[in-house]
Design an enzyme around this catalytic site. Sequence first.
Site, PDB file in Angstrom:
ATOM      1  N   GLY A 167       0.830  -1.209   0.000  1.00 38.79           N
ATOM      2  CA  GLY A 167       0.000   0.000   0.000  1.00 38.79           C
ATOM      3  C   GLY A 167       0.856   1.246   0.000  1.00 38.79           C
ATOM      4  O   GLY A 167       2.065   1.180  -0.234  1.00 38.79           O
ATOM      5  N   ASN A 168       0.240   2.376   0.228  1.00 40.89           N
ATOM      6  CA  ASN A 168       1.005   3.624   0.300  1.00 40.89           C
ATOM      7  C   ASN A 168       0.445   4.531   1.393  1.00 40.89           C
ATOM      8  O   ASN A 168      -0.551   4.201   2.020  1.00 40.89           O
ATOM      9  CB  ASN A 168       1.031   4.310  -1.072  1.00 40.89           C
ATOM     10  CG  ASN A 168      -0.355   4.687  -1.552  1.00 40.89           C
ATOM     11  OD1 ASN A 168      -1.049   5.478  -0.913  1.00 40.89           O
ATOM     12  ND2 ASN A 168      -0.781   4.100  -2.661  1.00 40.89           N
ATOM     13  N   ARG A 169       1.110   5.665   1.590  1.00 42.95           N
ATOM     14  CA  ARG A 169       0.778   6.518   2.740  1.00 42.95           C
ATOM     15  C   ARG A 169      -0.288   7.559   2.447  1.00 42.95           C
ATOM     16  O   ARG A 169      -0.452   8.502   3.213  1.00 42.95           O
ATOM     17  CB  ARG A 169       2.031   7.269   3.202  1.00 42.95           C
ATOM     18  CG  ARG A 169       3.099   6.414   3.788  1.00 42.95           C
ATOM     19  CD  ARG A 169       4.242   7.327   4.250  1.00 42.95           C
ATOM     20  NE  ARG A 169       5.464   6.594   4.417  1.00 42.95           N
ATOM     21  CZ  ARG A 169       5.771   5.887   5.491  1.00 42.95           C
ATOM     22  NH1 ARG A 169       4.922   5.813   6.494  1.00 42.95           N
ATOM     23  NH2 ARG A 169       6.911   5.257   5.562  1.00 42.95           N
ATOM     24  N   SER A 170      -1.012   7.460   1.343  1.00 43.69           N
ATOM     25  CA  SER A 170      -1.997   8.492   1.012  1.00 43.69           C
ATOM     26  C   SER A 170      -3.024   8.655   2.143  1.00 43.69           C
ATOM     27  O   SER A 170      -3.560   7.674   2.655  1.00 43.69           O
ATOM     28  CB  SER A 170      -2.730   8.102  -0.277  1.00 43.69           C
ATOM     29  OG  SER A 170      -3.793   8.996  -0.492  1.00 43.69           O
TER      30      SER A 170
END
Length: 417
Positions: A208-211
């Site tokens: 995933g990512n930190r958005s």
Amino acid sequence: MRIVLGVTGGIAAYKSALLLRLMTEAGHQVDVVPTPAALNFVGRATWEALSGRPVRTDTFEAVESVNHVRLGREAELVVVAPATADSLARTAAGLAPDLLGNVLLTATCPVLMVPAMHTEMWLHPATVANVQTLRSRGMTVLEPDSGRLTGADTGPGRFPEPERIWAEAQRLSSTSGTLAGTRPLAGRTVVVTAGGTREALDPVRYLGNRSSGKQGVAVAEAALAAGASVTFIGGAMSVDPPAGTEVVRVESTQELHEAVLSHASGADALVMAAAVADFRPAEYAEAKIKKAQDGTNPVIHLERTPDVLADAVAARAAGQPLPGVIVGFGAETGDGTTSVLEFGAAKLARKGCEMLVVNQVGRDQVFGQDTTEVTMLFADGREPVAVAGDKTDVGVAIVTELAGLLDQPARLDRMDQ
Ligand code: CTP
């Protein structure tokens, strides 16, 4: 700012006296409009003393000043706190048995409803439907807190703390700003994606990512304030989806791809603020991946995900009814030879969208922060527009440019006639 504070007949009315204090201490002119039932809980004298202004409840008081129309028209923000189940029902039906009902029918400014009631009333299908109706008309209806209610019972329905209400009211009014006055997206449908996508590796793990989803939420709120019907397609986010939008939740890039191509069909604009994974595990393990007994490290092979934005542009080129205005985002760092804007211009051309919102990433991470600095680039060659500030301000700036792009073909059509 001119604020109307509507107070309806619930016990939480006493907490609204504190909300009124926060508003007047911030220098705003507040007209308190209680319903007759609200005066059973807190009397007129309290509201007059705290607001320093006359307080009326009935349409037939001070008729010479045409109060029933003037208050709503002049208001720059209306907050109804507490809003009882009965007052939500009356507002949804457009009834005006008292002065507050008239204010709500004449106000064109942002309206914040702050429900407070027993859990059974909040969860009753009639209330659920009324809240949905009010949100679909662009009113913001706050989710009540969960916790101790009037008696010994607990559950959702509790009046939020006055500080939280005041923070929400200020956010609503700054988002709406100029957009609420002119409503440049009235009658338009806008699809906004936000948050990050997650790509499953096995049943418990994902990439995933930190958005945080904050920028997409700000764009959706600005589009709502501008009068649009908004569909919000949200991935993983650290903030709530915006009230008043049709919310569609997705997890993977594949789900986002399907949601965008179906919901954006027939819409006027698509804003791709989501932080989409560019790669996903090439294989999904049906069972949780275990540590190898011999101590060897697992190897994960990645494959490219579909490019949702590029596919939407391609589907439109192939004749599908996708939006005439598609907005992409690009995070760039620049390098020794190529600037952030040069990379941005190349991405705009590559993606084939009408506008690209470029932000510089690097040491000062954009993810999760409340402020940002972006430059909007346009495919039609118009000058880039730079904007810095709160993500809320940037959302308003993006929607303002979006509205300009949507208006343009219409203007050309008119000139042709
Ligand atoms: N996007 C998309 N589908 C993907 C990847 C990105 O729709 N699989 C969209 C994003 O929502 C965003 C824009 O495309 O609007 C970002 O483009 P991208 O090429 O991924 O840019 P960066 O993330 O900045 O990465 P890179 O420069 O490495 O291409």
